[in-house]
Design a protein around this motif. Structure first.
Motif, PDB file in Angstrom:
ATOM      1  N   VAL A  77       4.614   5.446  -5.486  1.00 26.67           N
ATOM      2  CA  VAL A  77       4.761   5.434  -6.942  1.00 26.67           C
ATOM      3  C   VAL A  77       3.870   6.520  -7.563  1.00 26.67           C
ATOM      4  N   ILE A  78       2.668   6.683  -7.054  1.00 25.16           N
ATOM      5  CA  ILE A  78       1.771   7.724  -7.588  1.00 25.16           C
ATOM      6  C   ILE A  78       2.354   9.111  -7.333  1.00 25.16           C
ATOM      7  N   VAL A  79       2.803   9.356  -6.105  1.00 27.23           N
ATOM      8  CA  VAL A  79       3.381  10.664  -5.768  1.00 27.23           C
ATOM      9  C   VAL A  79       4.636  10.920  -6.602  1.00 27.23           C
ATOM     10  N   GLY A 100       0.825  -1.206   0.000  1.00 27.33           N
ATOM     11  CA  GLY A 100       0.000   0.000   0.000  1.00 27.33           C
ATOM     12  C   GLY A 100       0.861   1.258   0.000  1.00 27.33           C
ATOM     13  N   ILE A 101       1.910   1.247   0.805  1.00 33.58           N
ATOM     14  CA  ILE A 101       2.829   2.389   0.855  1.00 33.58           C
ATOM     15  C   ILE A 101       3.555   2.550  -0.477  1.00 33.58           C
ATOM     16  N   ALA A 135       2.690   3.113 -14.115  1.00 33.06           N
ATOM     17  CA  ALA A 135       1.446   2.335 -14.212  1.00 33.06           C
ATOM     18  C   ALA A 135       1.751   0.848 -14.337  1.00 33.06           C
ATOM     19  N   TYR A 136       2.783   0.501 -15.108  1.00 35.57           N
ATOM     20  CA  TYR A 136       3.184  -0.896 -15.235  1.00 35.57           C
ATOM     21  C   TYR A 136       3.636  -1.449 -13.876  1.00 35.57           C
ATOM     22  N   GLY A 137       4.391  -0.657 -13.148  1.00 31.72           N
ATOM     23  CA  GLY A 137       4.837  -1.070 -11.810  1.00 31.72           C
ATOM     24  C   GLY A 137       3.664  -1.284 -10.862  1.00 31.72           C
ATOM     25  N   LEU A 138       2.681  -0.391 -10.922  1.00 32.38           N
ATOM     26  CA  LEU A 138       1.497  -0.538 -10.071  1.00 32.38           C
ATOM     27  C   LEU A 138       0.690  -1.777 -10.444  1.00 32.38           C
ATOM     28  N   ASP A 165       0.814  -9.135  -8.165  1.00 32.73           N
ATOM     29  CA  ASP A 165       1.562  -9.961  -7.217  1.00 32.73           C
ATOM     30  C   ASP A 165       0.781 -10.158  -5.922  1.00 32.73           C
ATOM     31  N   TYR A 166       0.175  -9.099  -5.425  1.00 30.80           N
ATOM     32  CA  TYR A 166      -0.620  -9.225  -4.200  1.00 30.80           C
ATOM     33  C   TYR A 166      -1.808 -10.160  -4.410  1.00 30.80           C
ATOM     34  N   ASN A 167      -2.480 -10.019  -5.548  1.00 33.16           N
ATOM     35  CA  ASN A 167      -3.604 -10.908  -5.837  1.00 33.16           C
ATOM     36  C   ASN A 167      -3.144 -12.353  -5.998  1.00 33.16           C
ATOM     37  N   ALA A 168      -1.989 -12.565  -6.585  1.00 35.78           N
ATOM     38  CA  ALA A 168      -1.454 -13.922  -6.711  1.00 35.78           C
ATOM     39  C   ALA A 168      -1.161 -14.505  -5.325  1.00 35.78           C
ATOM     40  N   LEU A 169      -0.672 -13.691  -4.412  1.00 32.95           N
ATOM     41  CA  LEU A 169      -0.436 -14.162  -3.040  1.00 32.95           C
ATOM     42  C   LEU A 169      -1.741 -14.581  -2.373  1.00 32.95           C
ATOM     43  N   ARG A 170      -2.778 -13.801  -2.572  1.00 33.14           N
ATOM     44  CA  ARG A 170      -4.078 -14.105  -1.952  1.00 33.14           C
ATOM     45  C   ARG A 170      -4.753 -15.312  -2.587  1.00 33.14           C
TER      46      ARG A 170
END
Length: 173
Positions: free
Chosen positions: A31-33, A25-26, A58-61, A67-72
């Protein structure tokens, strides 16, 4: 907390106690800032370069979200005498339970070398799997490693160890 899939398969998470969700989340916010600041800075010299930076951000996000969804959605589980270890988009391996020589609880990381593989996200591992013989572990972009020791971080250690023991006894009968 145990989660159960449809056919009675209990799954184990590997991202909750590490605080991975908060860290990602951080990273997402940073990345946006950073992308907005870089856009304003680079716009002084080029019209195209700021948009390229936005695309890379955007690609990084998208990667962070994937990756987070794959973990879940791709957790660790044990079924039919096999341990399915998955760490997001990074690593995947299926280990027959009879190929595991021992499982040790630990708070220390293994030495980094070709015979050890770190399958933890953040922090220290809580389990080390010592294998009877090296297994092929699949990673990013077709990378394959053949470790004889794998360190992991499982959120539900006691339940995980109990199921390994139960399954090992079932397969040896």
């Amino acid at each position: 907390m145990q989660i159960e899939l449809k056919r009675g398969v209990v799954v184990y998470t590997s991202y909750i106690i590490s605080g991975y969700k908060a860290v990602m989340g951080i990273v997402f916010i940073l990345v946006i800032v950073e992308s907005v600041a870089a856009h304003l800075f680079l716009a002084q010299w080029s019209n195209m370069l700021p948009w390229l930076v936005h695309l890379l951000g955007a690609y990084g996000l998208l990667f962070v979200i994937a990756d987070y969804n794959a973990l879940r959605l791709r957790p660790v589980y044990i079924r039919s005498g096999h341990l399915y270890l998955r760490l997001g988009l990074r690593w995947f391996v299926v280990i027959p339970l009879n190929e595991i020589a021992c499982i040790e609880q630990t708070r220390k990381s293994l030495e980094k070398n070709s015979t050890n593989l770190d399958m933890t996200l953040l922090g220290t591992p809580n389990l080390v799997l010592t294998l009877k013989s090296p297994v092929a572990v699949s990673g990013f972009y077709g990378i394959t490693r053949n470790p004889s020791k794998i360190q992991i971080q499982i959120d539900q250690v006691a339940d995980f160890l109990q199921q390994i023991e139960d399954e090992s006894h079932k397969s040896s009968d």
